[in-house]
Design an enzyme around this catalytic site. Sequence first.
Site, short mmCIF file in Angstrom:
data_model
loop_
_atom_site.label_atom_id
_atom_site.label_comp_id
_atom_site.label_asym_id
_atom_site.label_seq_id
_atom_site.Cartn_x
_atom_site.Cartn_y
_atom_site.Cartn_z
CB CYS A 19 59.25 -1.37 42.68
SG CYS A 19 58.50 -0.41 43.98
N GLY A 45 65.42 -1.18 44.16
CA GLY A 45 64.73 -1.12 45.44
C GLY A 45 65.45 -1.97 46.45
CG ASN A 124 58.61 -0.44 38.53
OD1 ASN A 124 59.31 -0.49 37.53
ND2 ASN A 124 58.75 0.51 39.42
N GLY A 125 55.85 1.33 39.73
CA GLY A 125 55.25 2.57 39.24
C GLY A 125 54.51 3.26 40.35
CE1 TYR A 265 71.72 7.41 40.09
CE2 TYR A 265 69.39 7.21 40.58
CZ TYR A 265 70.71 7.19 40.99
OH TYR A 265 71.00 6.94 42.29
#
Length: 488
Positions: A19, A45, A124-125, A265
Amino acid sequence: MPQLPLAHPFDDDKLREECGVYGVIGVADAANFVALGLHALQHRGQEAGGIVSHDPVTGFQSVRRFGYVRDNFTKASLMETLPGQLAIGHVRYSTAGSKGQTAIRDVQPFFGEFSMGGAALAHNGNITNALALRRELIEHGSIFQSSSDSECIIHLMARSFQKTIPERMKDALRRVEGAFSVVAMTRTKLIGVRDPLGVRPLVLGRVGEGWVLSSETCALDIIGAEFVRDVDPGEMVVISADGGVESFRPFRPASPRFCIFEHVYFSRPDSILGGRSVYETRRQIGVELAREAPVEADLVCPVPDSGTPAAIGFSHESGIPYGMGIIRNQYMGRTFIEPTEQIRNMGVRLKLNVNRALIAGKRVILVDDSVVRGTTSRKIKEMILDAGAREVHFRIASPPTAWPCFYGVDTPEREKLLASRMNEDEMRAHLGVDSLKFISLEGLYRAVGASEGRNAACPQYCDACFSGEYPVAPSDMIDKGFRTKAAE
Ligand code: SF4
């Protein structure tokens, strides 16, 4: 589609997310800035996004939508419903299994009404003890609205006896294990928190008289914000409407373990991570790869776009000419995050095409960021050979991905990862290429700036998907029977 509250978060039909989070305080129409920031974070996302704003007259307002930010949050009529100088937002991606089944109630930011006022939160996570927490919270009367692990934070806050929302957040997050970069807001404050290991990124920026929190610096640039600093691992920043920034350390100190795959990435190449240019790190990975795994060839080609900087570095170091042997259709999503294997296979040709005039008759080195299932790599090899290449050599800008990530990245189960089943030579034969080499973990550490290499006793980064050494035990998964490397 309804989802059972106690279903396991790592089953195929459940959510796993990569995210992006964003927040702005102290500027007029903050939601417009958040929409732009989310647009710049769209690579993190693409399934859904949401924005919550606050205005003293209208109170909290929320819009959550499936689809791209540009298709939803550009409409003036919609953005007018999000007034105020304070707003946060979230873009999310869910797992292969849950694609198409996600309910709008799983789309963040989440909102909670407390005795001292409301709060919205974007995460996020991934919370590695979410299942245990959820069970406990439901037993004590919590009623969950979504199937997301992130909602646990709101319920833990509701059970805290602290008098302010930031204090309740500290209480809640001390119970949470795993990876979290959280952006939250009250009626008057913008809050950012990173987990003690700092697995996921979060940066602080300045825009005019206001402040910004963002997953990546590229989303500061888009609104003309100035990068101020990273939010530190284990830090909570609380930013007031008058512009004051307070910093707290609510967790026990720990050695940072930032996700090394962000460098390879996930992050955009124009972002700065931990003071390092992502582009430059990726280029350096190519340099290391050329030193570790040289091969005689005529052309170095990136698998676009994420292999491009490493291919440039490989070409520079090896002296072999660089060329765009594969052209990417800019209007397709990234294959790594396509929903099913069947569509993933079809997607390669839709997304990538070979530049025949450049490839024919050549010995080609293809530089890619990673090999996950291997299906994409096989398709690309076939396309290159069909175009008349004489030899195909794969050079991979990450070590073999042999372990799943439990910290917020969508990776398949372990047995679907090619590197979990095969050694390098078996993978080479399976892909049908003339040679296949991955950068070593040591080489990757050198490329991200750890000149002394990987400290085996206490690695400086999270590299669990390569090494199998998880910095936070994935306790829910272990309860479900997952065997860590240490347990094997
Ligand atoms: S397991 Fe891999 S992808 Fe997940 S946080 Fe660690 S390094 Fe990043």
